[in-house]
Design an enzyme around this catalytic site. Structure first.
Site, PDB file in Angstrom:
ATOM      1  N   CYS A 129      66.676  21.458  19.338  1.00 47.69           N
ATOM      2  CA  CYS A 129      67.048  19.980  20.259  1.00 47.69           C
ATOM      3  C   CYS A 129      67.209  20.553  21.678  1.00 47.69           C
ATOM      4  CB  CYS A 129      68.358  19.752  19.750  1.00 47.69           C
ATOM      5  SG  CYS A 129      68.494  18.911  18.139  1.00 47.69           S
ATOM      6  N   ALA A 130      65.761  20.591  22.276  1.00 48.81           N
ATOM      7  CA  ALA A 130      65.837  21.609  23.461  1.00 48.81           C
ATOM      8  C   ALA A 130      65.948  20.938  24.792  1.00 48.81           C
ATOM      9  CB  ALA A 130      64.303  22.310  23.576  1.00 48.81           C
ATOM     10  N   PRO A 150      67.428  18.967  28.159  1.00 46.63           N
ATOM     11  CA  PRO A 150      66.207  19.103  29.141  1.00 46.63           C
ATOM     12  C   PRO A 150      65.876  20.519  29.401  1.00 46.63           C
ATOM     13  CG  PRO A 150      68.747  19.060  30.017  1.00 46.63           C
ATOM     14  CD  PRO A 150      68.760  18.709  28.576  1.00 46.63           C
ATOM     15  N   GLY A 151      66.325  21.572  28.245  1.00 40.91           N
ATOM     16  CA  GLY A 151      65.855  22.810  28.618  1.00 40.91           C
ATOM     17  C   GLY A 151      66.539  23.865  29.179  1.00 40.91           C
ATOM     18  N   GLY A 152      67.964  23.759  29.136  1.00 37.31           N
ATOM     19  CA  GLY A 152      69.013  24.706  29.942  1.00 37.31           C
ATOM     20  C   GLY A 152      68.815  25.906  28.994  1.00 37.31           C
ATOM     21  N   ASP A 160      60.837  15.383  15.159  1.00 36.65           N
ATOM     22  CA  ASP A 160      62.122  14.966  14.746  1.00 36.65           C
ATOM     23  C   ASP A 160      62.460  16.280  13.994  1.00 36.65           C
ATOM     24  OD1 ASP A 160      64.457  14.593  13.348  1.00 36.65           O
ATOM     25  OD2 ASP A 160      63.871  12.476  12.514  1.00 36.65           O
ATOM     26  N   ASP A 179      71.361  23.206  18.807  1.00 37.97           N
ATOM     27  CA  ASP A 179      72.393  22.682  20.081  1.00 37.97           C
ATOM     28  C   ASP A 179      72.367  21.259  19.389  1.00 37.97           C
ATOM     29  OD1 ASP A 179      73.971  22.267  22.217  1.00 37.97           O
ATOM     30  OD2 ASP A 179      72.204  22.561  23.521  1.00 37.97           O
ATOM     31  N   CYS A 219      78.715  20.383  22.449  1.00 37.62           N
ATOM     32  CA  CYS A 219      79.836  20.306  23.273  1.00 37.62           C
ATOM     33  C   CYS A 219      80.474  19.132  23.088  1.00 37.62           C
ATOM     34  CB  CYS A 219      78.973  19.973  24.713  1.00 37.62           C
ATOM     35  SG  CYS A 219      78.166  18.263  24.793  1.00 37.62           S
TER      36      CYS A 219
HETATM   37  C1  SAM Z   1      72.741  18.498  23.369  1.00 37.30           C
HETATM   38  S1  SAM Z   1      71.375  17.962  23.992  1.00 37.30           S
HETATM   39  C2  SAM Z   1      70.457  19.553  24.115  1.00 37.30           C
HETATM   40  C3  SAM Z   1      70.584  20.204  25.490  1.00 37.30           C
HETATM   41  C4  SAM Z   1      69.542  21.363  25.578  1.00 37.30           C
HETATM   42  N1  SAM Z   1      69.645  22.380  24.446  1.00 37.30           N
HETATM   43  C5  SAM Z   1      69.877  22.037  26.733  1.00 37.30           C
HETATM   44  O1  SAM Z   1      70.656  23.294  26.668  1.00 37.30           O
HETATM   45  O2  SAM Z   1      69.478  21.724  28.014  1.00 37.30           O
HETATM   46  C6  SAM Z   1      70.808  17.312  22.396  1.00 37.30           C
HETATM   47  C7  SAM Z   1      69.104  16.798  22.353  1.00 37.30           C
HETATM   48  O3  SAM Z   1      68.751  16.540  20.758  1.00 37.30           O
HETATM   49  C8  SAM Z   1      67.931  15.766  20.867  1.00 37.30           C
HETATM   50  N2  SAM Z   1      67.822  15.263  19.607  1.00 37.30           N
HETATM   51  C9  SAM Z   1      68.686  14.445  18.994  1.00 37.30           C
HETATM   52  N3  SAM Z   1      68.323  14.214  17.797  1.00 37.30           N
HETATM   53  C10 SAM Z   1      67.140  15.137  17.358  1.00 37.30           C
HETATM   54  C11 SAM Z   1      66.208  15.078  16.285  1.00 37.30           C
HETATM   55  N4  SAM Z   1      66.342  14.637  15.078  1.00 37.30           N
HETATM   56  N5  SAM Z   1      65.184  16.127  16.385  1.00 37.30           N
HETATM   57  C12 SAM Z   1      64.906  16.689  17.957  1.00 37.30           C
HETATM   58  N6  SAM Z   1      65.651  16.513  18.968  1.00 37.30           N
HETATM   59  C13 SAM Z   1      66.870  15.642  18.807  1.00 37.30           C
HETATM   60  C14 SAM Z   1      68.347  14.682  22.047  1.00 37.30           C
HETATM   61  O4  SAM Z   1      66.980  14.026  22.672  1.00 37.30           O
HETATM   62  C15 SAM Z   1      68.643  15.806  23.167  1.00 37.30           C
HETATM   63  O5  SAM Z   1      67.946  16.148  24.312  1.00 37.30           O
END
Ligand code: SAM
Length: 433
Positions: free
Chosen positions: A253-254, A256-258, A301, A320, A373
């Site tokens: 769940c990358a 915005p890539g932090g 997904d 994440d 978080c």
């Molecule tokens: C907490 S944020 C991730 C923050 C990221 N890891 C960072 O450090 O910048 C959660 C992310 O999960 C993605 N997401 C939610 N459900 C998902 C799924 N089933 N498959 C892939 N991505 C998913 C969302 O689009 C969102 O960008």
């Protein structure tokens, strides 16, 4: 119309009734504010207006015979902002009252200017009694929805007052130095020279804590990719993954890539950055380019690996997970207005599905790092406890530094404000070799 308070009231109404995020509502109004002081005022009004909405919306109910919020929702939002200016931002009474009355006219509601004036003046006269009466209701006094205050109290009975208070403070801005491009001490020197307050975090090796919130794109080294904005709690990821050069890492769940970028700033990895939101993945691309690191970026997904996985197992997986974001309410005060109690069970189900779907992708002996978080036990220690009970080949590793937060089941939980960091949960799970 370019009255700052009137524009702020319209934007706050969008946040409260329209379900628009604070970030989007501010971005929509900012181009109409040429003067940086106006932009700063509207930003402060939207942050504090969202943060304190539930408290002052309730108080206005006591100050008015007939509620305005159904007939005149924008003037109602303007009144909430009037109280916020007086009670939270500590503006001089004259400026706050006269400015709010003027904004009523700018909204083309001159017939309500007298009422707005009367409500604000009555608040000033009766403030002590009104505020004292609120103290009996912990949720209203701290401007949290009742369901959330109850859930937080059930999970953290000893810490509840500190937790609610932490959600009502604003957070320091923390940077993460890109160690491929800059040295922390040298960057701190440049920031100090440019007139910013900046200091090294007490124990995180890449973190710089800034004195005040600011436009980070204007800081020295931003365009050159010398740093990113990232809360300290999120900066433990590379250490907890126990990475080595050459490893195959899935960041499931990358966007915005932090965390993707942080891992790549430390190690040369074969990293797949997956997210189901392609618009957010565009931000990952931009961020990695600015920072000078590379990953395989994939849209998909994470709960359906058959759609995107090449059937080669990963050495490490970072999940994440999508979560309630209840650990970052101090930074994003609109979360408390937009979350519904039913969201938590839905998110917990999604997290369970993600954990179960990703587990077969990890090689024997590999590690999965679960992060949120959130500060809610249902999404954190209970989620991981149930996962460990389901998966015979999974065991929790006790490898999170004890100075991070406190023990919470098989993981560790930081509560917001502790060590200056956001509310955050980590658990490390290893697969039997
Ligand atoms: C907490 S944020 C991730 C923050 C990221 N890891 C960072 O450090 O910048 C959660 C992310 O999960 C993605 N997401 C939610 N459900 C998902 C799924 N089933 N498959 C892939 N991505 C998913 C969302 O689009 C969102 O960008």
């Amino acid at each position: 119309m370019n009255d700052t308070r009137a524009l702020a009231a319209q934007a706050l109404d969008q946040i409260v009734r329209g379900g628009v995020s604070l970030r989007v509502a501010f971005a929509a109004v900012a181009p109409r504010l040429a003067d940086p002081r106006d932009r700063a005022l509207v930003s402060a009004l939207l942050h504090e207006g969202s943060r304190w909405w539930l408290r002052y919306d309730h108080l206005i109910g006591h100050l008015l015979q007939k509620p305005l919020n159904r007939r005149e929702p924008v003037v109602h939002a303007l009144l909430v902002l009037g109280l916020v200016q007086l009670a939270v931002l500590g503006m001089p009474e004259y400026a706050a009252v006269a400015g709010t009355v003027e904004a009523t006219r700018a909204l083309k509601r001159p017939q309500l200017a007298g009422l707005v004036n009367a409500v604000l003046r009555r608040f000033l006269r009766e403030r002590a009694g009104l505020e004292a009466a609120l103290q009996a209701d912990r949720a209203l006094a701290s401007a949290h929805p009742a369901w959330l205050a109850a859930e937080l109290e059930r999970d953290w009975p000893q810490d509840i007052d500190a937790l609610l208070a932490a959600n009502n403070t604003s957070a320091a801005l923390t940077l993460r130095v890109n160690r491929r491009r800059a040295a922390r001490d040298e960057l701190i020197g440049r920031l100090l020279q440019a007139g910013y307050e900046a200091q090294a975090h007490a124990w995180l090796s890449d973190a710089i804590v800034l004195g005040a919130s600011t436009d980070v794109t204007a800081l020295p080294g931003y365009a050159q990719g010398h740093f990113s904005v990232q809360d300290g709690a999120a900066q433990l990821t590379p250490e907890l993954l126990a990475l080595q050069d050459g490893m195959r890492l899935l960041d499931a769940c990358a966007a915005p890539g932090g965390k993707t970028a942080h891992c790549l700033e430390h190690y040369a990895l074969d990293l797949t950055a997956l997210d189901r939101d392609s618009a957010r993945l565009a931000n990952v691309r931009d961020n990695l380019t600015r920072l000078g690191v590379r990953a395989h970026i994939a849209t998909g997904d994470a709960a359906r690996p058959a759609d995107w996985w090449d059937r080669r197992q990963f050495d490490r997986i970072l999940l994440d997970a999508p979560c309630s974001a209840t650990g970052v309410i101090r930074r994003q005060p609109d979360i408390r207005l937009h979350r519904r109690s039913g969201d938590i069970a839905r998110l917990a189900t999604e997290q369970t599905q993600l954990l179960d779907a990703l587990w077969p992708l990890l090689r024997p002996g590999g590690r999965l790092l679960y992060a949120t978080c959130s500060v809610l036990r249902r999404e954190n220690e209970q989620q991981i406890g149930a996962f460990l009970a389901r998966q015979a080949d999974a065991r929790a590793l006790d490898a999170i530094p004890p100075r991070f937060g406190r023990a919470a089941g098989a993981g560790r939980q930081n509560l917001p404000g502790n060590d200056g960091m956001d509310g955050f949960f980590y658990a490390i799970v290893e697969k039997a070799a």
